[in-house]
Design an enzyme around this catalytic site. Structure first.
Site, mmCIF file in Angstrom:
data_model
loop_
_atom_site.group_PDB
_atom_site.id
_atom_site.type_symbol
_atom_site.label_atom_id
_atom_site.label_comp_id
_atom_site.label_asym_id
_atom_site.label_seq_id
_atom_site.Cartn_x
_atom_site.Cartn_y
_atom_site.Cartn_z
ATOM 1 N N GLU A 44 0.803 -1.241 0.000
ATOM 2 C CA GLU A 44 0.000 0.000 0.000
ATOM 3 C C GLU A 44 0.828 1.281 0.000
ATOM 4 O O GLU A 44 0.332 2.348 0.353
ATOM 5 C CB GLU A 44 -1.000 0.032 1.177
ATOM 6 C CG GLU A 44 -2.085 -1.016 1.053
ATOM 7 C CD GLU A 44 -2.967 -1.130 2.290
ATOM 8 O OE1 GLU A 44 -3.856 -0.296 2.444
ATOM 9 O OE2 GLU A 44 -2.768 -2.062 3.091
ATOM 10 N N THR A 49 0.054 2.490 -8.146
ATOM 11 C CA THR A 49 -0.507 3.796 -8.526
ATOM 12 C C THR A 49 0.462 4.510 -9.466
ATOM 13 O O THR A 49 0.042 5.152 -10.433
ATOM 14 C CB THR A 49 -0.757 4.640 -7.256
ATOM 15 O OG1 THR A 49 -1.479 3.836 -6.322
ATOM 16 C CG2 THR A 49 -1.555 5.888 -7.567
ATOM 17 N N ARG A 178 -7.966 0.466 -5.025
ATOM 18 C CA ARG A 178 -6.948 -0.327 -4.342
ATOM 19 C C ARG A 178 -7.121 -1.815 -4.633
ATOM 20 O O ARG A 178 -8.170 -2.389 -4.327
ATOM 21 C CB ARG A 178 -7.037 -0.074 -2.833
ATOM 22 C CG ARG A 178 -6.369 -1.117 -1.962
ATOM 23 C CD ARG A 178 -4.858 -1.109 -2.124
ATOM 24 N NE ARG A 178 -4.252 -2.215 -1.382
ATOM 25 C CZ ARG A 178 -3.069 -2.748 -1.677
ATOM 26 N NH1 ARG A 178 -2.359 -2.297 -2.687
ATOM 27 N NH2 ARG A 178 -2.583 -3.733 -0.956
ATOM 28 N N ASP A 208 6.524 -4.006 -11.416
ATOM 29 C CA ASP A 208 5.758 -3.757 -10.188
ATOM 30 C C ASP A 208 5.656 -5.084 -9.436
ATOM 31 O O ASP A 208 5.384 -6.124 -10.044
ATOM 32 C CB ASP A 208 4.355 -3.261 -10.576
ATOM 33 C CG ASP A 208 3.492 -2.913 -9.380
ATOM 34 O OD1 ASP A 208 4.056 -2.646 -8.293
ATOM 35 O OD2 ASP A 208 2.256 -2.906 -9.527
ATOM 36 N N GLN A 212 3.583 -6.630 0.265
ATOM 37 C CA GLN A 212 3.333 -7.251 1.571
ATOM 38 C C GLN A 212 4.367 -8.335 1.837
ATOM 39 O O GLN A 212 4.959 -8.885 0.902
ATOM 40 C CB GLN A 212 1.920 -7.824 1.617
ATOM 41 C CG GLN A 212 0.876 -6.722 1.708
ATOM 42 C CD GLN A 212 -0.519 -7.250 2.057
ATOM 43 O OE1 GLN A 212 -0.703 -8.430 2.363
ATOM 44 N NE2 GLN A 212 -1.495 -6.370 2.001
HETATM 45 N N1 LIG Z 1 -4.220 10.027 -1.229
HETATM 46 C C1 LIG Z 1 -3.242 9.276 -1.758
HETATM 47 N N2 LIG Z 1 -3.451 7.968 -1.978
HETATM 48 C C2 LIG Z 1 -2.451 7.249 -2.524
HETATM 49 C C3 LIG Z 1 -1.184 7.802 -2.842
HETATM 50 N N3 LIG Z 1 -0.418 6.821 -3.365
HETATM 51 C C4 LIG Z 1 -1.175 5.711 -3.382
HETATM 52 N N4 LIG Z 1 -2.405 5.968 -2.867
HETATM 53 C C5 LIG Z 1 -3.518 5.022 -2.664
HETATM 54 O O1 LIG Z 1 -3.033 4.026 -1.771
HETATM 55 C C6 LIG Z 1 -3.585 2.757 -2.106
HETATM 56 C C7 LIG Z 1 -2.465 1.747 -2.248
HETATM 57 O O2 LIG Z 1 -1.708 2.069 -3.388
HETATM 58 P P1 LIG Z 1 -1.086 0.938 -4.336
HETATM 59 O O3 LIG Z 1 -0.460 1.653 -5.479
HETATM 60 O O4 LIG Z 1 -2.078 -0.111 -4.616
HETATM 61 O O5 LIG Z 1 0.040 0.354 -3.357
HETATM 62 P P2 LIG Z 1 1.119 -0.773 -3.701
HETATM 63 O O6 LIG Z 1 2.422 -0.259 -3.213
HETATM 64 O O7 LIG Z 1 1.042 -1.159 -5.113
HETATM 65 O O8 LIG Z 1 0.643 -1.954 -2.746
HETATM 66 P P3 LIG Z 1 0.944 -3.552 -2.922
HETATM 67 O O9 LIG Z 1 0.472 -3.940 -4.289
HETATM 68 O O10 LIG Z 1 0.173 -4.224 -1.832
HETATM 69 O O11 LIG Z 1 2.404 -3.730 -2.741
HETATM 70 C C8 LIG Z 1 -4.415 2.982 -3.377
HETATM 71 O O12 LIG Z 1 -5.770 3.085 -3.012
HETATM 72 C C9 LIG Z 1 -3.915 4.298 -3.926
HETATM 73 O O13 LIG Z 1 -4.909 5.025 -4.592
HETATM 74 C C10 LIG Z 1 -0.971 9.189 -2.563
HETATM 75 O O14 LIG Z 1 0.113 9.749 -2.775
HETATM 76 N N5 LIG Z 1 -2.033 9.868 -2.008
HETATM 77 MG MG LIG Z 2 0.600 -2.903 -6.001
#
Ligand SMILES: Nc1nc2c(ncn2[C@@H]2O[C@H](COP(=O)(O)OP(=O)(O)OP(=O)(O)O)[C@@H](O)[C@H]2O)c(=O)[nH]1
Ligand SMILES: [Mg+2]
Length: 386
Positions: A44, A49, A178, A208, A212
């Site tokens: 997360e 993103t 998400r 990517d 986790q």
């Molecule tokens: N408000 C806000 N939300 C963010 C930001 N960056 C990511 N998010 C939100 O945080 C959540 C997690 O982001 P992901 O890009 O899925 O995270 P990840 O690092 O890929 O996570 P994993 O796949 O579990 O490793 C999503 O709902 C995004 O929209 C940010 O800078 N600001």
């Molecule tokens: Mg991810």
């Protein structure tokens, strides 16, 4: 957006900068390989993103059918948000403010964690009533005490739009959606190289991975040939615990993971760029009166100018930068035993920091531009051009 080198100064005068530009120009003429970037970071933190932003900025964005395919995930994000909040009201000793909403609460709890079979009008009416309840809002404000997705407020505020039969997710909605990454994903795209450098295009491959704990053992599969790591940190996480282990602070986990990546012998040749992400959420949290000090007591002795938010973000940057300095100190100890090893190893180690909001396309566009230039320079330095 400024590029902040923590070991090697990037801004060593105009002459050197012109010289670097000339060398990049020469190098691009002969370099046909794709630049390979790997996104790392805890769950997360915002890796996927950033990948979505690359699609918006450098590929064609999202087609109508791809948007429609996101709708079930956005519906589910909305459901998991409201469900988690109302589930945690009783453990936190919070009651509904409007007794009439007990019926809606029972309805949602009966639906269960997986969501309804059909997201219909009755379902959205119940969610809307609950989201307007003062008790639900109070429990939402304490969401750092349980696991809630960062986009909960965004989607619940848009319940009327999301509940429409003809709802088509916008880019902003897709960026907020998400879905946990499992396995390894790759996107390829081409970026124009400025005419001032050489013109033409540069190909990128971006990988990517899932952040986790259970996903991290897969990372090593993509370490070979990587030019730069983008290490993504969710700065607003400082008062939250891990989804996969609620005894561990999320920011502390990010620091441990960063040190592992920094020290990994498989990644010695890769440039390292830290994205200090979720600056929008960090700013909101600090402005709401939350402080990092109870979780990181060293903050009480941290000296930096600016308001509380600025000081907090600089403090978080210093936590990561200190880890890179720590490694250098260790190298210097080795230095007295074998000087050559130090010179060889420290040449390739650089680390740059950016403050980012991955959901903001303009912000990511600017950061990518800076980082592109930096990566070209880094690859040049690794192949010994400068
Ligand atoms: N408000 C806000 N939300 C963010 C930001 N960056 C990511 N998010 C939100 O945080 C959540 C997690 O982001 P992901 O890009 O899925 O995270 P990840 O690092 O890929 O996570 P994993 O796949 O579990 O490793 C999503 O709902 C995004 O929209 C940010 O800078 N600001
Ligand atoms: Mg991810």
């Amino acid at each position: 957006m400024r590029l902040i080198p923590c070991i090697k100064s990037y801004d060593e005068g105009v002459d050197q900068s012109k010289q670097i530009d000339r060398e990049i120009k020469e190098w691009i003429k002969t370099y046909n390989d794709a630049i390979k970037l790997l996104l790392l970071g805890t769950g997360e933190s915002g890796k996927t993103t950033i990948i979505k932003q690359m699609r918006i900025l450098h590929i064609k964005g999202f087609s109508h059918s791809e948007r429609m395919a996101m709708t079930p995930h956005i519906h589910f994000n909305t459901h998991e948000s409201i469900y988690e909040i109302i589930q945690n009201m009783s453990p936190l000793g919070i009651s509904l403010q409007n007794p009439k909403n007990v019926r809606a609460q029972d309805y949602l709890l009966n639906v269960g964690p997986e969501g309804p079979q059909e997201y219909n009008e009755e379902y959205f009416d119940n969610v809307r009533d609950l989201w307007q309840d003062g008790g639900v809002r109070e429990c939402f404000k304490r969401s750092n005490e349980y696991q809630l997705i960062d986009s909960a407020e965004y989607f619940l505020d848009r319940i009327d739009l999301i509940g429409k039969e003809d709802y088509v997710p916008s880019d902003a909605d897709i960026l907020r959606c998400r879905r946990k990454t499992t396995g390894i994903q790759k996107i390829e795209f081409k970026v124009k190289v400025p005419k001032s450098v050489h013109g033409g295009t540069q190909e990128f491959w971006m990988f990517d991975v899932g952040g986790q704990r259970g996903e991290r053992k897969k990372w090593i599969q993509v370490f070979e040939g990587i030019h730069a790591i983008w290490f993504v940190v969710a700065c607003s996480d400082f008062d939250q615990t891990l989804r996969e282990d609620n005894s561990q602070n999320r920011l502390k986990e990010a620091l441990i993971l960063f040190e592992d990546v920094w020290q990994s012998r498989f990644l010695l040749e890769a440039g390292l760029i830290v994205f200090l992400n979720k600056q929008d959420l960090l700013e909101t949290k600090i402005k709401q009166g939350r402080s990092i000090a109870p979780y990181f007591p060293k903050y009480n002795h941290f000296e930096a100018p600016g308001d509380e938010y600025t000081r907090t973000k600089l403090f978080i940057r210093s936590l990561f930068a200190n880890l890179t300095n720590k490694k250098r100190e260790r190298r210097e100890v080795i230095a007295s035993a074998e000087r050559f090893v130090v010179l060889e190893a420290s040449r390739a180690r650089e680390c740059y920091f950016h403050f980012t909001t991955a959901t903001d396309t303009d912000n990511v566009r600017t950061v990518f531009r800076d980082v592109h230039q930096m990566i070209l320079t880094h690859i040049l330095s690794n192949i010994g051009v400068y």
